[in-house]
Design a protein around this motif. Structure first.
Motif, mmCIF file in Angstrom:
data_model
loop_
_atom_site.group_PDB
_atom_site.id
_atom_site.type_symbol
_atom_site.label_atom_id
_atom_site.label_comp_id
_atom_site.label_asym_id
_atom_site.label_seq_id
_atom_site.Cartn_x
_atom_site.Cartn_y
_atom_site.Cartn_z
ATOM 1 N N GLY A 124 0.813 -1.207 0.000
ATOM 2 C CA GLY A 124 0.000 0.000 0.000
ATOM 3 C C GLY A 124 0.847 1.256 0.000
ATOM 4 N N TYR A 125 2.115 1.103 0.385
ATOM 5 C CA TYR A 125 3.037 2.235 0.438
ATOM 6 C C TYR A 125 4.200 2.042 -0.536
ATOM 7 C CZ TYR A 125 0.679 2.843 4.957
ATOM 8 O OH TYR A 125 -0.252 2.984 5.954
ATOM 9 N N VAL A 174 -6.149 5.645 -2.705
ATOM 10 C CA VAL A 174 -5.780 6.658 -3.692
ATOM 11 C C VAL A 174 -6.780 6.700 -4.840
ATOM 12 C CG1 VAL A 174 -4.248 5.170 -5.049
ATOM 13 C CG2 VAL A 174 -3.862 7.632 -5.026
ATOM 14 N N ASP A 175 -7.342 5.543 -5.214
ATOM 15 C CA ASP A 175 -8.387 5.506 -6.251
ATOM 16 C C ASP A 175 -9.631 6.255 -5.782
ATOM 17 O OD1 ASP A 175 -6.794 4.088 -7.903
ATOM 18 O OD2 ASP A 175 -7.852 2.178 -7.696
ATOM 19 N N ALA A 180 0.957 8.224 0.229
ATOM 20 C CA ALA A 180 -0.028 7.340 0.862
ATOM 21 C C ALA A 180 -0.267 7.757 2.305
ATOM 22 C CB ALA A 180 0.468 5.895 0.797
ATOM 23 N N PHE A 181 0.806 8.171 2.971
ATOM 24 C CA PHE A 181 0.690 8.628 4.354
ATOM 25 C C PHE A 181 -0.208 9.870 4.451
ATOM 26 C CE2 PHE A 181 2.465 11.793 7.332
ATOM 27 C CZ PHE A 181 2.183 11.166 8.532
ATOM 28 N N LEU A 184 -0.398 13.861 -6.016
ATOM 29 C CA LEU A 184 0.822 14.135 -6.784
ATOM 30 C C LEU A 184 1.938 13.160 -6.411
ATOM 31 C CD1 LEU A 184 1.127 18.040 -6.802
ATOM 32 C CD2 LEU A 184 0.714 16.549 -8.755
ATOM 33 N N CYS A 185 2.095 12.921 -5.108
ATOM 34 C CA CYS A 185 3.158 12.017 -4.655
ATOM 35 C C CYS A 185 2.872 10.571 -5.046
ATOM 36 C CB CYS A 185 3.329 12.113 -3.134
ATOM 37 S SG CYS A 185 3.931 13.705 -2.555
ATOM 38 N N SER A 186 1.592 10.234 -5.315
ATOM 39 C CA SER A 186 1.211 8.859 -5.651
ATOM 40 C C SER A 186 1.305 8.574 -7.144
ATOM 41 C CB SER A 186 -0.226 8.582 -5.175
ATOM 42 O OG SER A 186 -0.324 8.729 -3.775
ATOM 43 N N ASN A 187 1.884 9.496 -7.901
ATOM 44 C CA ASN A 187 2.008 9.294 -9.333
ATOM 45 C C ASN A 187 2.846 8.057 -9.632
ATOM 46 O OD1 ASN A 187 2.692 9.694 -12.212
ATOM 47 N ND2 ASN A 187 1.775 11.710 -11.878
#
Length: 680
Positions: free
Chosen positions: A513-514, A560-561, A536-537, A598-601
């Motif tokens: 997940g991370y 995130v979805d 994710a955090f 943005l960080c989860s790209n």
């Protein structure tokens, strides 16, 4: 008459405002008139003890009356600062020979005491908002025993001149020049030995000199520091003079043995023979009982000796530990197993904080220093690489940041590795945001934790001497101190490499997940993979949900979805944790959620750096418009990768899975589940 003579020799004071002179002399502080606050006290033998051995504390000692620093005929804003001179003898005693808890500062301050100041790296002078402000009107000379990268410290044993900030204007390693030559000798501020400091400011030449030397050495002719500076704009017409000190995570005591101060003239020399003695370091004298009892022991019966030997053998076996020659380099970073055994009451279940996939965490109190610790017991699957791993653990132990859980050291015993951390009384962040917490963190507390974690990761990635990749950023590895400040902990999976080099391929470790998509493909942990986990955090802190929730509906299973779906429909604010009950700043919430996306790209190059992320959170940079970046569900590429985990051989990788007791290092909590893998 005899008593009066001694008093006049030990404490002298004369103030004459007409010629603007002030003379203060304390040869010991037996009858001193000083204003104390914090943990500062006078000892029975006349020492000024600024800190009392407790951790995360500060102490101040100021002369109670203000002293005129500018001509009365001049305004406080435009007057010229007069010359002053001071000398004092100090000593710093730490529980370890090579580690200490911060230092001592001689201070000129417009107020008696320093309201709002913090301990630890702030030295009792400033806090994170006041540091660097011209409105402080503070001049200080610091004797600092900690290397703080955030203040650009040169090392962990230095002297610096501070003007309104802990970023020293000039600094030098603690040392002194010998016999009026350029030959110098190093000094250890934490040696436990008394040393003398001389500070002189020449108001005509606008120059400040600082000199340091052992107490048994005459004042060196060449100063250690010499700074051309006009303090007239900094000091006010009247100022208070005194000392500030603080401790961090280590048991350290800071002492001043004597002090002399004068305006417009040299400070009176201290009488070394009259100064009180510092406490002894090391074992105390052998008691009379042992001296008398020794002959009895010598003539004891063979049976008693044999029983004693058998007891010793059994006890040594009970507390045996592995110690190889190369570990001697790490000195105080290595803890004795016996001390950890006593601290945790034998690693009993009553002291157990929690259990994870790679070990258990126990609460303890070190028997000598009384420091509260968290001890993590883990196993290393291979002796190959143990030396490299311990070297990394010791290196990580040198990290210093206000949002880090200090890693104090380690111990090895029978295939077990024990990691010793500072204890965090409020446990891990996740127990305050998931399920049914006893206490729900407010939005302001969550936002402060988020910014603290961002600041910490920026320090790890860019500000320390090496690049540190944490590899397991998540709510359960963010611990809360007594003031609910977020501190990143559990560095068992961390990787170090030099700036400008590429990280090496390793086994994939972390928490499902991370994990960034490219990490599972290449095995390389980079700064960008930490950014992905940070994304994710961010989402889990705002939404109060884990990145993967198997109990949720299919469309909401992947956090995130779900957040992206709400953003694309213009309903982003609806994902906020309902436990906040609508009490939050909508602009801040939207900022954090968009930054999380943005960080989860899925593409590493499209993610922001931690420097940029921190600037977004601090409002220094505007957050890019997500629409203009063509962000899409495919671009996030999170759900497809994670849902197909079982079909991509993911289960064969060294991945740590969330534990039902994954609660961090505190009471009613447990260890992060992952710590070490043979792939290190």
């Amino acid at each position: 008459m005899h008593f009066m003579l001694i008093f006049l020799l030990s404490v002298g004071l004369a103030v004459a405002d007409g010629n603007q002179t002030a003379n203060i002399t304390f040869n010991g502080f037996q009858s001193a008139n000083l204003s104390l606050d914090g943990v500062a006290v006078f000892t029975s033998n006349g020492l000024l003890k600024l800190t009392n051995g407790t951790t995360q504390e500060k102490g101040h000692a100021f002369y109670p009356n203000p002293i005129t620093f500018k001509n009365n005929s001049s305004s406080s804003s435009n007057g010229t600062a007069s010359s002053f001179s001071t000398t004092f003898v100090f000593g710093i005693i730490s529980q370890y020979s090579t580690l200490s808890g911060h230092g001592i500062v001689f201070v000129l301050s417009p107020t008696r005491g320093l309201p709002g100041s913090l301990p630890s790296q702030w030295l009792g002078l400033f806090n994170d908002t006041s540091n660097g402000n011209s409105s402080n009107h503070v001049v200080g000379v610091e004797l600092d025993t900690i290397l703080d990268r955030e203040f650009n410290d040169i090392n962990n044993n230095h002297v610096g001149i501070d003007i309104n900030s802990l970023h020293s204007t000039v600094s030098a390693p603690a040392s002194y020049f010998v016999n009026n030559s350029t030959d110098y000798r190093n000094l250890s501020l934490i040696s436990g030995k008394p040393m003398q400091v001389w500070i002189d400011y020449n108001g005509d030449e606008k120059r400040m000199n600082v000199t340091l030397a052992p107490i048994n050495i005459d004042r060196p002719k060449i100063p250690l520091l010499s700074l051309s500076v006009d303090i007239s704009p900094i000091v006010k017409e009247t100022m208070y003079v005194g000392f500030s000190s603080s401790t961090g995570s280590l048991d350290t005591s800071h002492y001043v043995l004597g002090w002399s101060f004068a305006m417009n003239g040299p400070a009176q020399e201290l009488s070394v023979s009259q100064l009180p003695k510092l406490p002894r370091i090391g074992p105390k004298h052998v008691s009379k009982f042992l001296t008398i009892g020794l002959p009895v022991i010598v003539v004891a019966t063979v049976s008693v000796v044999a029983s004693g030997l058998l007891y010793v053998v059994r006890r040594k076996r009970k507390f045996s530990e592995e110690l190889e020659d190369w570990e001697s380099d790490y000195g105080p970073h290595r803890f004795r197993y016996k001390d950890l055994y006593i601290a945790t009451k034998g690693f009993t279940d009553k002291q157990l904080l929690g259990t994870g996939g790679f070990g258990r965490v126990y609460r303890g109190i070190l028997p000598t220093s009384k420091i509260e610790i968290a001890v993590k017991k883990v196993s290393h699957e291979s002796r190959q690489g143990m030396r490299e791993f311990v070297a990394e653990i010791v290196s990580i132990g040198r990290l210093r940041h206000r949002n880090l859980v200090p890693l104090l050291g380690y111990c090895r015993r029978k295939g077990e590795l024990l990691l010793v951390y500072d204890y965090m009384p409020n446990g891990s962040l996740d127990k305050f945001i998931y399920d049914q917490p006893k206490c729900t963190l407010s939005w302001s507390q969550r936002f402060r934790v988020i910014k603290g974690v961002a600041s910490c990761l920026f320090y790890l990635h860019e500000e320390w001497e090496q690049v540190v990749i944490h590899r397991d950023i998540k709510a359960s590895n963010v611990l809360l101190d007594a003031d609910f400040n977020g501190r990143v902990g559990d560095f068992g999976l961390a990787r170090l490499y030099d700036h400008g080099t590429d990280p090496q391929t390793t086994h994939v470790v972390g928490t499902l997940g991370y994990l960034a998509p490219e990490h599972t493909r290449t095995g390389k942990a980079t700064r960008s993979t930490d950014v992905f986990a940070f994304g994710a955090f961010l989402l889990e802190v705002v939404c109060g949900r884990r990145p993967i929730d198997l109990k949720a509906s299919p469309e909401d299973m992947i956090l995130v979805d779900m957040v992206f779906s709400h953003w694309s429909r213009g309903e982003l604010i609806q994902v906020v944790d309902p436990k906040l009950d609508g009490d939050y700043d909508p602009d801040q919430v939207e900022l954090v959620l968009k930054l999380g996306l943005l960080c989860s790209n899925a593409e590493p190059e499209d993610r922001p750096t931690m420097r940029q992320s921190l600037q977004y959170l601090e409002g220094v940079l505007p957050l890019p418009d997500l629409s203009s970046l063509s962000l899409s569900s495919g671009g996030l590429a999170f759900a497809n990768r994670e849902r197909s985990v079982s079909h991509e051989g993911f289960s064969d990788l060294a991945i740590s899975y969330p534990s039902s007791l994954d609660k961090g290092f505190s009471h009613s909590s447990s260890a992060a589940e992952s710590i070490i893998h043979v792939g290190r």
